[in-house]
Design an enzyme around this catalytic site. Sequence first.
Site, PDB file in Angstrom:
ATOM      1  N   ARG A  69     -12.200  -3.807  -8.045  1.00 56.01           N
ATOM      2  CA  ARG A  69     -12.632  -3.257  -9.331  1.00 56.01           C
ATOM      3  C   ARG A  69     -12.089  -4.136 -10.443  1.00 56.01           C
ATOM      4  NH1 ARG A  69     -15.810  -1.303  -6.734  1.00 56.01           N
ATOM      5  NH2 ARG A  69     -16.348   0.884  -6.341  1.00 56.01           N
TER       6      ARG A  69
ATOM      7  N   GLU B  55     -17.984  -5.421 -17.003  1.00 60.32           N
ATOM      8  CA  GLU B  55     -19.200  -5.963 -16.400  1.00 60.32           C
ATOM      9  C   GLU B  55     -20.446  -5.117 -16.651  1.00 60.32           C
ATOM     10  OE1 GLU B  55     -19.472  -4.577 -11.831  1.00 60.32           O
ATOM     11  OE2 GLU B  55     -17.688  -5.757 -12.289  1.00 60.32           O
TER      12      GLU B  55
ATOM     13  N   THR C 236     -12.115  -8.624  -5.445  1.00 57.69           N
ATOM     14  CA  THR C 236     -13.454  -8.158  -5.077  1.00 57.69           C
ATOM     15  C   THR C 236     -13.505  -6.635  -5.088  1.00 57.69           C
ATOM     16  OG1 THR C 236     -12.807  -8.306  -2.739  1.00 57.69           O
ATOM     17  CG2 THR C 236     -14.045 -10.168  -3.655  1.00 57.69           C
TER      18      THR C 236
ATOM     19  N   ASP D 149       0.853  -1.178   0.000  1.00 54.46           N
ATOM     20  CA  ASP D 149       0.000   0.000   0.000  1.00 54.46           C
ATOM     21  C   ASP D 149       0.890   1.230   0.000  1.00 54.46           C
ATOM     22  OD1 ASP D 149      -2.234   1.702   0.190  1.00 54.46           O
ATOM     23  OD2 ASP D 149      -3.278   0.288   1.498  1.00 54.46           O
TER      24      ASP D 149
END
Length: 329
Positions: free
Chosen positions: A233, A262, A231, A173
């Site tokens: 993008r 999607e 889970t 991160d």
Amino acid sequence: MEILAYEVQHDEQPLLEQACAGRHTVHALDIFLDAHTVPLASGYQVVSTGVNARLDEPVLRRLAGGGTRMVAQRSTGFNNIDLAAAAKLGLTVARVAHYSPHSVAEFAWALALAVNRRVVRAANRAREFDFRLTGLMGRDIHGMTVGVVGTGQIGAVFARIAHGFGCDLLGRDVAENPACLDLGMRYVGLDELLARADLVSLHVPLLPDTHHLIDAAALARMKDDAILVNTSRGALIDAPALVETLRAGRLEGVGLDVYEEEAGLFYVDRSVGGITDDTLARLMTFPQVIVSSHQAYFTRTAVGQIVGTTVRNIDDFLAGRTNENTLVP
């Protein structure tokens, strides 16, 4: 205030109506907001949208021309909204910055466990009274090295669950999370994380520098028997590159709750006409892949928080206030 809400799921509607009760009247539609459906919003000052709405400049202009003053999106992501165009048109835009991180983190683990232990294949066999174990062998999660890409609220919950399983934790991160450090997580570069992790789970937002974060080169760094879960993008993963990786016989399991293309597919019944997206269709032919329909957030707790926050955003707008969810005041 009368509110027109697009993309309202059947199970979501009573929660939305309950949140509005006594304050607003909500008219719920199960269709997406796009250039074809935007005329339905004419005369509504407040329009609520879902994550699959196409809020580009032409659609926003039609909304503003029809009297809409606010767009209240019922999701955290907002990459589907042209914020600059909304500002020029005088439209207020708000989102839901936070909701239960447990809903997504728990579902990420559900996918990881399902692909690892071949749960879907086993269940399908059992329905046909085939109780053989051939091809169903998985691995212990205990002792795995788990890589968490993005250690915000959701990633931290995912890491805490991993710690409960007895996993070694690697994190990536822009800033280290003290809560994850307390679990024994070691922060490393993405290349090292991908090379060492037995299981990689993605929990970062979609930004220009995270688009196709997991591309062909990143996939090549992963272990041949690694598990990949997304889970967050869909566009974090280069789907055609993932297909080629799987065709080469690599990766033990892949759990996808999101997919780059999607929009127009997920939340729609395509069981009769089928789909024309060759990449998604190819992904779903691999036995070690599970694709779900962007449902990780879909718990009673999380949806209740989402609609509650949405109504609060609308109330604040009507009172002339902004809050932490306001994207365009």
